[in-house]
Design a protein around this motif. Structure first.
Motif, PDB file in Angstrom:
ATOM      1  N   ASP A 100       0.831  -1.208   0.000  1.00 40.21           N
ATOM      2  CA  ASP A 100       0.000   0.000   0.000  1.00 40.21           C
ATOM      3  C   ASP A 100       0.866   1.259   0.000  1.00 40.21           C
ATOM      4  O   ASP A 100       0.580   2.219  -0.717  1.00 40.21           O
TER       5      ASP A 100
ATOM      6  N   THR B 149       2.344   1.809  -3.463  1.00 40.00           N
ATOM      7  CA  THR B 149       1.319   2.282  -4.401  1.00 40.00           C
ATOM      8  C   THR B 149       1.056   3.768  -4.185  1.00 40.00           C
ATOM      9  O   THR B 149       0.992   4.544  -5.147  1.00 40.00           O
ATOM     10  N   ARG B 150       0.923   4.188  -2.938  1.00 38.61           N
ATOM     11  CA  ARG B 150       0.698   5.612  -2.646  1.00 38.61           C
ATOM     12  C   ARG B 150       1.891   6.457  -3.077  1.00 38.61           C
ATOM     13  O   ARG B 150       1.733   7.549  -3.631  1.00 38.61           O
TER      14      ARG B 150
END
Length: 141
Positions: free
Chosen positions: A21, A24-25
Motif C-alpha cells: 500500500d 502504491t501511494r
C-alpha cells in the motif's frame, strides 16, 4: 535460534503487507507530479486534454524509456526516488524490511526494483482507461 528466524519471518511478512500500500501511494504521488510536466514526448498528435502521464502510458506500450527520450528513465526514477526519500520513517521501515529476505538484511536495489515495478504496473493500468482507449480506437482508423 529457530524462534528468532520465525520472528524475523513474521516481521517481514507484516512489513510486506503494509509495504504494498505504501509503495502504491508513493507511486501515485510521483504520478501526480509527472502529470504536471510540460514535456512533449511521442510523435503523434495527442489531444490537448492528455497530460504527460497519459502520453507516457501510450508510448510505453511499444517503446522503452530510452526510445521515447534519452533522459526519460532518469527523470522518472528521480521522481520515484525523491518520493521514497520523503516517506515517513515508519513507512520507510515497512518498505525497507519488506525486502529483507530474512537473513540477508536490507537490500536497497530490491527496494528500488519494487517501486519501479509498481510504477510500471500503474502505467500499464492507466493505458486501459476510457480516455486513452477511445483515442487508440480513433487512431487506428
Amino acid at each position: 535460534m529457530a524462534d528468532n528466524n520465525e520472528l524475523i519471518k513474521e516481521i517481514q511478512n507484516q512489513c510486506k503487507y503494509f509495504a504494498n500500500d505504501i509503495v502504491t501511494r508513493l507511486c501515485k504521488r510521483a504520478i501526480r507530479k509527472m502529470k504536471a510536466w510540460e514535456i512533449k514526448i511521442g510523435e503523434d498528435n495527442y489531444p490537448e486534454s492528455f497530460n504527460f502521464f497519459d502520453i507516457l502510458s501510450i508510448e510505453c506500450q511499444s517503446k522503452c524509456y530510452d526510445e521515447i527520450s534519452p533522459c526519460l528513465k532518469d527523470a522518472i526514477e528521480g521522481v520515484l526516488d525523491n518520493e521514497y526519500d520523503n516517506l515517513l520513517p515508519q513507512e520507510r521501515f515497512f518498505v525497507d524490511y519488506s525486502r529483507c529476505y530474512y537473513d540477508n538484511g536490507y537490500d536497497p536495489i530490491s527496494v528500488k526494483q519494487l517501486i519501479y515495478k509498481r510504477f510500471n504496473e500503474l502505467l500499464n493500468e492507466h493505458w486501459r482507461i476510457k480516455k486513452i482507449s477511445n483515442f487508440e480506437e480513433s487512431r487506428s482508423w
